[in-house]
Design an enzyme around this catalytic site. Sequence first.
Site, PDB file in Angstrom:
ATOM      1  N   THR A   1       4.607  -5.912   7.391  1.00 31.43           N
ATOM      2  CA  THR A   1       5.830  -5.911   6.582  1.00 31.43           C
ATOM      3  C   THR A   1       7.084  -5.989   7.439  1.00 31.43           C
ATOM      4  OG1 THR A   1       7.140  -4.504   5.121  1.00 31.43           O
ATOM      5  CG2 THR A   1       5.664  -3.366   6.605  1.00 31.43           C
ATOM      6  N   ASP A   2       8.171  -6.436   6.820  1.00 30.12           N
ATOM      7  CA  ASP A   2       9.458  -6.451   7.532  1.00 30.12           C
ATOM      8  C   ASP A   2      10.013  -5.035   7.711  1.00 30.12           C
ATOM      9  OD1 ASP A   2      10.199  -5.937   4.884  1.00 30.12           O
ATOM     10  OD2 ASP A   2      11.525  -7.672   4.693  1.00 30.12           O
ATOM     11  N   GLU A   3       9.458  -4.058   6.957  1.00 29.77           N
ATOM     12  CA  GLU A   3      10.009  -2.691   7.027  1.00 29.77           C
ATOM     13  C   GLU A   3       9.834  -2.071   8.407  1.00 29.77           C
ATOM     14  OE1 GLU A   3       9.564  -0.042   3.838  1.00 29.77           O
ATOM     15  OE2 GLU A   3       9.504  -1.611   2.325  1.00 29.77           O
TER      16      GLU A   3
ATOM     17  N   TYR B   1       5.791   5.182   5.229  1.00 30.61           N
ATOM     18  CA  TYR B   1       5.056   3.916   5.022  1.00 30.61           C
ATOM     19  C   TYR B   1       5.321   2.956   6.181  1.00 30.61           C
ATOM     20  CZ  TYR B   1       4.404  -0.910   3.478  1.00 30.61           C
ATOM     21  OH  TYR B   1       4.060  -2.235   3.426  1.00 30.61           O
TER      22      TYR B   1
ATOM     23  N   LYS C   1       2.715   1.406   9.030  1.00 26.74           N
ATOM     24  CA  LYS C   1       2.463  -0.024   9.243  1.00 26.74           C
ATOM     25  C   LYS C   1       2.799  -0.404  10.694  1.00 26.74           C
ATOM     26  CE  LYS C   1       1.411  -2.784   6.551  1.00 26.74           C
ATOM     27  NZ  LYS C   1       0.066  -3.256   6.064  1.00 26.74           N
TER      28      LYS C   1
HETATM   29  P1  NAD Z   1      -1.226  -3.174  -3.249  1.00 21.06           P
HETATM   30  O1  NAD Z   1      -0.798  -1.758  -3.158  1.00 21.06           O
HETATM   31  O2  NAD Z   1      -0.961  -3.945  -4.487  1.00 21.06           O
HETATM   32  O3  NAD Z   1      -2.795  -3.290  -2.985  1.00 21.06           O
HETATM   33  C1  NAD Z   1      -3.416  -2.639  -1.905  1.00 21.06           C
HETATM   34  C2  NAD Z   1      -4.922  -2.793  -2.078  1.00 21.06           C
HETATM   35  O4  NAD Z   1      -5.556  -2.163  -0.948  1.00 21.06           O
HETATM   36  C3  NAD Z   1      -5.467  -2.103  -3.330  1.00 21.06           C
HETATM   37  O5  NAD Z   1      -6.354  -2.947  -4.019  1.00 21.06           O
HETATM   38  C4  NAD Z   1      -6.185  -0.870  -2.787  1.00 21.06           C
HETATM   39  O6  NAD Z   1      -7.286  -0.443  -3.586  1.00 21.06           O
HETATM   40  C5  NAD Z   1      -6.647  -1.370  -1.425  1.00 21.06           C
HETATM   41  N1  NAD Z   1      -6.871  -0.261  -0.484  1.00 21.06           N
HETATM   42  C6  NAD Z   1      -6.056   0.796  -0.242  1.00 21.06           C
HETATM   43  N2  NAD Z   1      -6.615   1.601   0.684  1.00 21.06           N
HETATM   44  C7  NAD Z   1      -7.797   1.027   1.043  1.00 21.06           C
HETATM   45  C8  NAD Z   1      -8.802   1.355   1.986  1.00 21.06           C
HETATM   46  N3  NAD Z   1      -8.718   2.478   2.707  1.00 21.06           N
HETATM   47  N4  NAD Z   1      -9.858   0.540   2.121  1.00 21.06           N
HETATM   48  C9  NAD Z   1      -9.968  -0.583   1.352  1.00 21.06           C
HETATM   49  N5  NAD Z   1      -9.038  -0.959   0.449  1.00 21.06           N
HETATM   50  C10 NAD Z   1      -7.957  -0.167   0.301  1.00 21.06           C
HETATM   51  O7  NAD Z   1      -0.588  -3.875  -1.976  1.00 21.06           O
HETATM   52  P2  NAD Z   1       0.067  -5.329  -1.829  1.00 21.06           P
HETATM   53  O8  NAD Z   1       1.444  -5.278  -2.340  1.00 21.06           O
HETATM   54  O9  NAD Z   1      -0.888  -6.334  -2.324  1.00 21.06           O
HETATM   55  O10 NAD Z   1       0.166  -5.417  -0.228  1.00 21.06           O
HETATM   56  C11 NAD Z   1      -0.887  -5.981   0.533  1.00 21.06           C
HETATM   57  C12 NAD Z   1      -0.507  -5.896   1.997  1.00 21.06           C
HETATM   58  O11 NAD Z   1       0.718  -6.584   2.215  1.00 21.06           O
HETATM   59  C13 NAD Z   1      -0.270  -4.466   2.506  1.00 21.06           C
HETATM   60  O12 NAD Z   1      -0.806  -4.363   3.804  1.00 21.06           O
HETATM   61  C14 NAD Z   1       1.233  -4.322   2.537  1.00 21.06           C
HETATM   62  O13 NAD Z   1       1.650  -3.399   3.524  1.00 21.06           O
HETATM   63  C15 NAD Z   1       1.659  -5.736   2.868  1.00 21.06           C
HETATM   64  N6  NAD Z   1       2.991  -6.111   2.379  1.00 21.06           N
HETATM   65  C16 NAD Z   1       3.279  -6.051   1.038  1.00 21.06           C
HETATM   66  C17 NAD Z   1       4.537  -6.465   0.588  1.00 21.06           C
HETATM   67  C18 NAD Z   1       4.924  -6.428  -0.859  1.00 21.06           C
HETATM   68  O14 NAD Z   1       6.082  -6.705  -1.186  1.00 21.06           O
HETATM   69  N7  NAD Z   1       4.025  -6.121  -1.786  1.00 21.06           N
HETATM   70  C19 NAD Z   1       5.475  -6.943   1.505  1.00 21.06           C
HETATM   71  C20 NAD Z   1       5.156  -6.945   2.866  1.00 21.06           C
HETATM   72  C21 NAD Z   1       3.892  -6.569   3.289  1.00 21.06           C
HETATM   73  O1  DAU Z   2       9.855  -5.298   2.459  1.00 19.54           O
HETATM   74  C1  DAU Z   2       8.490  -5.325   2.250  1.00 19.54           C
HETATM   75  C2  DAU Z   2       8.074  -4.105   1.457  1.00 19.54           C
HETATM   76  O2  DAU Z   2       8.538  -4.316   0.125  1.00 19.54           O
HETATM   77  C3  DAU Z   2       6.566  -3.871   1.448  1.00 19.54           C
HETATM   78  O3  DAU Z   2       6.143  -3.620   2.757  1.00 19.54           O
HETATM   79  C4  DAU Z   2       6.221  -2.689   0.548  1.00 19.54           C
HETATM   80  O4  DAU Z   2       4.819  -2.523   0.474  1.00 19.54           O
HETATM   81  C5  DAU Z   2       6.760  -2.977  -0.840  1.00 19.54           C
HETATM   82  O5  DAU Z   2       6.544  -1.855  -1.666  1.00 19.54           O
HETATM   83  C6  DAU Z   2       8.257  -3.281  -0.776  1.00 19.54           C
HETATM   84  O6  DAU Z   2       9.008  -2.091  -0.411  1.00 19.54           O
HETATM   85  P1  DAU Z   2      10.384  -1.718  -1.121  1.00 19.54           P
HETATM   86  O7  DAU Z   2      10.616  -0.281  -0.961  1.00 19.54           O
HETATM   87  O8  DAU Z   2      11.468  -2.646  -0.697  1.00 19.54           O
HETATM   88  O9  DAU Z   2       9.979  -2.116  -2.655  1.00 19.54           O
HETATM   89  P2  DAU Z   2      10.286  -1.394  -4.030  1.00 19.54           P
HETATM   90  O10 DAU Z   2       9.908  -2.343  -5.117  1.00 19.54           O
HETATM   91  O11 DAU Z   2       9.746  -0.011  -4.087  1.00 19.54           O
HETATM   92  O12 DAU Z   2      11.870  -1.282  -4.013  1.00 19.54           O
HETATM   93  C7  DAU Z   2      12.701  -2.442  -3.901  1.00 19.54           C
HETATM   94  C8  DAU Z   2      14.137  -1.961  -3.851  1.00 19.54           C
HETATM   95  O13 DAU Z   2      14.480  -1.441  -5.147  1.00 19.54           O
HETATM   96  C9  DAU Z   2      14.393  -0.844  -2.860  1.00 19.54           C
HETATM   97  O14 DAU Z   2      15.687  -1.003  -2.303  1.00 19.54           O
HETATM   98  C10 DAU Z   2      14.354   0.426  -3.714  1.00 19.54           C
HETATM   99  C11 DAU Z   2      14.875  -0.058  -5.057  1.00 19.54           C
HETATM  100  N1  DAU Z   2      14.325   0.619  -6.241  1.00 19.54           N
HETATM  101  C12 DAU Z   2      12.975   0.729  -6.371  1.00 19.54           C
HETATM  102  C13 DAU Z   2      12.415   1.351  -7.473  1.00 19.54           C
HETATM  103  C14 DAU Z   2      10.930   1.493  -7.597  1.00 19.54           C
HETATM  104  C15 DAU Z   2      15.179   1.091  -7.232  1.00 19.54           C
HETATM  105  O15 DAU Z   2      16.416   0.955  -7.127  1.00 19.54           O
HETATM  106  N2  DAU Z   2      14.627   1.683  -8.314  1.00 19.54           N
HETATM  107  C16 DAU Z   2      13.285   1.872  -8.470  1.00 19.54           C
HETATM  108  O16 DAU Z   2      12.865   2.488  -9.488  1.00 19.54           O
END
Ligand code: NAD
Ligand code: DAU
Length: 355
Positions: free
Chosen positions: A134-136, A160, A164
């Site tokens: 992730t970019d975080e 988190y 990562k």
């Molecule tokens: P998600 O939370 O929707 O899904 C995560 C999946 O991983 C789930 O199906 C869960 O059951 C499985 N899981 C969790 N722990 C596990 C374990 N110990 N063993 C096997 N499976 C396990 O996540 P996502 O949004 O699809 O993200 C996928 C990947 O991309 C993650 O590594 C996340 O850090 C990264 N990522 C996500 C975002 C985003 O915006 N969603 C952005 C940047 C990076």
């Molecule tokens: O940047 C990549 C990341 O993006 C991934 O690595 C994470 O897994 C993914 O969850 C996401 O993280 P964020 O914290 O950016 O996503 P989230 O949807 O939780 O929040 C997006 C923005 O919105 C953040 O600035 C917090 C804000 N927010 C979020 C929620 C849930 C609100 O203002 N209100 C809310 O209720």
Amino acid sequence: MQTVLVTGGAGFIGANFILLARQNNWFNIINVDKLTYASNLENLAELQNDTNYHFVQGDIDNVELVSYLLDKYQPNAIINFAAETHVDRSIFSPQTFIQTNVVGTFNLLEATRFYWQKLSLQNQQQFRFLHVSTDEVYGSLSTQEPAFREDTPYAPNSPYAASKAAADHFVRAYYHTYKLPTLTTNCSNNYGMRQFPEKLIPLTILNALDGKSLPIYGDGQNIRDWLYVIDHCEAIYLVIQQGKIGETYNIGGLNEQTNLTVVKKICAILDELIPKPNFSYSSLINFVPDRPGHDRRYAIDCSKIRRDLGWQPKENFDSGLRKTVQWYLDNSAWVNQVSSGAYQNWLKQNYENRK
Ligand code: NAD
Ligand code: DAU
């Protein structure tokens, strides 16, 4: 055709990746997922008769199980999506983030190393371990600072992000120490179909449809760089095919938006698709106390993947967001399934004290 072991494939991005991979016949897929609250096997229901797709419920932390699966299926690559992913949950209970994201990734690397070292030289050279990050990990930007590059120093601010970052360092170390052919991708916020409604975009859509308030943390001016999930999946495919081993690739949407703008855009789409007399969904917007340690801005400089692999995001935010809203409207059974008691408990825990 190559066989790829995907972890976390029942979650949001993993499921979209598997569906795309099978639609395009990119790979045979073995999907190992622990099935946490964030997963949904319904995401993959259309593959139930696909003989080139296998699901196994399992934990990446379990070296014996992963080793057994690697020996049985002999994959040519692993793509590690499995993680605990919600920043707010990592603030309430960081322990599971350390267990899965750090220890789990470490154990997955160990099982992979044992398997990889037994392969023939040719198979070792062709093998890839792609870690989805992730970019975080890069921390927070001010509005003036340039976007994150692959050489931006790590500065994670949430449990988190720290988990990562630790995992990314282990992946890097396994390349440098053992020559395991790793690749890491660091991407920005994904949006699209099948995202669990704890994240901003699906939470806003579902709350608005229920007539509930739309919580915006702080002043709503935090910026995220939104990437359509299919664009992300295509980038991962390119990196696994053509990426240079040991390297990292930043993947972004070239699409910076404040949270307030995102929520207002969703409201405008709903005003158009499901109009209510004398009512705008934006009247549900509610500013609530901020997330602790809330990163102000993320932005990805994706010039490396564009220059080296020819990738760039295709989806435009307005059309991508409209498609996303429409998907949640069209999939009420999916929505009902994930809005269970456990989800309601989470909403209570995260939002009750923010009122
Ligand atoms: P998600 O939370 O929707 O899904 C995560 C999946 O991983 C789930 O199906 C869960 O059951 C499985 N899981 C969790 N722990 C596990 C374990 N110990 N063993 C096997 N499976 C396990 O996540 P996502 O949004 O699809 O993200 C996928 C990947 O991309 C993650 O590594 C996340 O850090 C990264 N990522 C996500 C975002 C985003 O915006 N969603 C952005 C940047 C990076
Ligand atoms: O940047 C990549 C990341 O993006 C991934 O690595 C994470 O897994 C993914 O969850 C996401 O993280 P964020 O914290 O950016 O996503 P989230 O949807 O939780 O929040 C997006 C923005 O919105 C953040 O600035 C917090 C804000 N927010 C979020 C929620 C849930 C609100 O203002 N209100 C809310 O209720």
